[in-house]
Design an enzyme around this catalytic site. Structure first.
Site, short mmCIF file in Angstrom:
data_model
loop_
_atom_site.label_atom_id
_atom_site.label_comp_id
_atom_site.label_asym_id
_atom_site.label_seq_id
_atom_site.Cartn_x
_atom_site.Cartn_y
_atom_site.Cartn_z
N GLU A 1 38.05 40.95 38.01
CA GLU A 1 38.45 39.67 37.42
C GLU A 1 39.15 38.77 38.44
O GLU A 1 40.06 38.02 38.10
CB GLU A 1 39.36 39.88 36.19
CG GLU A 1 38.70 40.65 35.08
CD GLU A 1 37.34 40.10 34.68
OE1 GLU A 1 37.13 38.88 34.80
OE2 GLU A 1 36.48 40.88 34.25
N GLY A 2 38.73 38.85 39.69
CA GLY A 2 39.34 38.09 40.76
C GLY A 2 40.41 38.92 41.42
O GLY A 2 41.41 39.29 40.78
#
Length: 566
Positions: A426-427
């Site tokens: 998610e980053g």
């Protein structure tokens, strides 16, 4: 592994620390009173303690596997999932018109925290569905919403998110998946996606994939990407799962941890899909799901921290070694230091995550731009600090166990193996830090300074009763303010060199603020003693972090590639 749901801790945080009264005070969430929330969390806690926690080791020792193209899940996972679905725990914040409870995201965040602590591998499945529900609710056509949302909310169907490709990780714009119009309003999706959490299972009737792909007229980069809903089984005229779509699970990744969660390589060969949102606007729709997931992933870090802490505490109260007043290792100063650090950081990370959820709920319920800006600011901090706390606490949990922590049978190492990926997906946390000093500071720091004003006002209010704790928090906030001003004066590329220590320093100061609020609410309590430990022993770390963030970027920029590989 045994797990006790910390219901009282959640209720104290909601009541005294993160301002849940603002949420319950809105018209939209007026029925979600503290008494109702306590009852809901109590029921979710029972599910986690009695049904889900026993599955934690099962998922690790009996991993998901791929047999003749079919994913077979870990023993007990199907029953655990059905218990969540039947109890309505898959999507508690989903809209009531489609079968959800319509509860505040703050409540869902507490539930997700408990489910993740009990069994993180299984919790990933509903987390993906929750994100997809959010994306479809905000961006899909009425036809898609009416068909898919009730099935996803009930847990009959599950959702996934398909972004990453072998050549396109964080640089999503480099993807090569294609979408070709079929001429009937649907599209033929082709390409390969990797790292797809719960890309398939053997306990839901269908699996619905949100897939990023490029239309024939899509420009290069992220601006040319569209989003498509691609089901495993194509719904028939009555909305029931029909013929198999042209997609398959190629393989499952062999991972460090989360063995019970099948991470799939997905192949799409002209699979039928439906456009979500507008053409070439896929990233905006997907970011709805990703931001939902960033809070969720930050909470996963908190979940593992809680599980690892409880596991270490149980061991420390049983293990006899050396002489202590307690008769066990919990009386040794260094063990006590580790356990206090684990608990204090878990509290701080949970408070940051819940304050983000409160900001999201308040912004959604009121439309207030300041609350939405607060939520945007806190998102990268909650994701990065939550996951780093999970890793740190799980690592300390191994240390508390000593040599037995390195032995798999005790279960201590599983927490560390399971949580490690949360700082990546998610980053990555580096990307979160760049987002914080970049996009989240495009308002000239207005949202950050508003939060700092609140921290300093809280410290001022605490001076009369808790001067020894209030002063360090106020001074830390001032140091953070000066560092924020210094970063804002830099060109964007120069900010990035100090971005991660800045985020960590920001989180440290926020932790001090929330611990101080807890101490103010109950000056002679375990929370107050924990606050003193955090503020006097852990908060000083902010000074070094912020000094690094302010340091001359040339010290980093002057390092040559040859220097690194020599």
């Amino acid at each position: 592994m045994p797990y006790r749901a910390p219901i009282d801790a959640y209720m104290r945080l909601l009541r005294d620390v993160v301002g849940y009264d603002r949420v319950a005070g809105t018209e939209r969430f007026s029925e979600a009173t503290p008494d109702m929330v306590a009852a809901i969390l109590g029921e979710a806690g029972k599910l986690c303690e009695e049904v889900l926690a026993p599955l934690q080791r099962s998922g690790d020792l009996d991993p998901a596997r791929l047999e003749n193209g079919v994913v077979r899940t870990s023993k007990g996972f199907a029953e655990g999932y059905r218990a969540m679905a039947e109890g309505g725990w898959i999507a508690t914040s989903a809209p009531e018109e489609f079968g959800g409870m319509g509860l505040p995201l703050t409540v869902t965040t507490c539930v997700n925290d408990m489910v993740g602590a009990a069994c993180l591998s299984l919790q990933l499945n509903p987390l993906m569905s929750q994100g997809q529900i959010d994306a479809l609710e905000h961006h899909a056509s009425d036809e898609l919403r009416n068909l898919y949302l009730p099935k996803l909310i009930s847990g009959e169907w599950a959702g996934t998110m398909n972004l990453t490709e072998p050549q396109a990780g964080s640089d999503v714009g480099a993807l090569s998946s294609k979408a070709v119009p079929n001429g009937d309003g649907t599209y033929a999706i082709s390409g390969q996606k990797i790292y797809i959490s719960w890309g398939d299972n053997d306990f839901t009737d269908n699996v619905c994939h949100l897939v990023l792909a490029r239309l024939p007229d899509g420009v290069p980069g992220t601006k040319g990407i569209s989003l498509f809903l691609v089901p495993k089984l194509i719904p028939d005229a009555d909305g029931n799962p029909g013929v198999a779509n042209d997609l398959k699970v190629v393989s499952l990744e062999h991972k460090m941890g989360l063995h019970g969660s099948p991470t799939c390589v997905m192949q799409y060969d002209g699979a039928k899909g439906w456009l979500v949102g507008e053409p070439h606007d896929g990233m905006r729709a997907m970011f709805t799901m990703m931001n939902n997931a960033r809070l969720g992933v930050g909470v996963q870090g908190v979940s593992v921290a809680e599980g690892a802490l409880q596991h270490a505490l149980a061991y420390a109260q049983e293990r006899k070694q050396g002489r202590t007043p307690e008769g066990t290792i919990i009386g040794h100063a260094d063990v006590r230091r580790m356990l206090a650090t684990m608990r204090a950081d878990t509290f701080a990370a949970r408070a940051i995550a819940l304050s983000l959820a409160v900001a999201i709920d308040t912004g959604n319920a009121t439309g207030d731009a300041e609350w939405k800006a607060r939520a945007a600011l806190l998102t990268p901090i909650a994701k990065a600090f939550g996951t780093e706390t999970g890793i740190k606490v799980a690592d300390m949990g191994v240390q508390v166990h000593g040599g037995m922590g390195f032995i798999e049978e005790t279960g201590a190492a599983q927490y560390l193996r399971d949580v490690r990926v949360t700082a990546i997906y998610e980053g990555t946390n580096g990307i979160q830090a760049m987002d914080l000093v970049g996009r989240k500071m495009m308002d000239g720091g207005e949202a950050a300074f508003a939060l700092l004003d609140e921290i300093e006002a809280g410290a001022e209010a605490a001076r009369a009763s808790l001067p020894d704790l209030a002063e360090p928090v106020w001074q830390a906030a001032e140091s953070l303010r000066e560092t924020t001003e210094a970063l804002l004066a830099r060109e964007m590329p120069d900010r990035f060199g100090g971005a991660l220590p800045y985020l960590r320093g920001f989180a440290r100061v926020l932790g001090g603020h929330f611990h101080l609020r807890a101490a103010m609410a109950a000056p002679d309590s375990a929370d107050a003693r924990l606050a003193a430990f955090y503020i006097l022993r852990m908060l000083p770390e902010h000074a070094g972090l912020l000094a690094e963030a302010r340091s001359d970027v040339s010290a980093l920029a002057d390092i040559l590639t040859e220097d690194l590989v020599a």
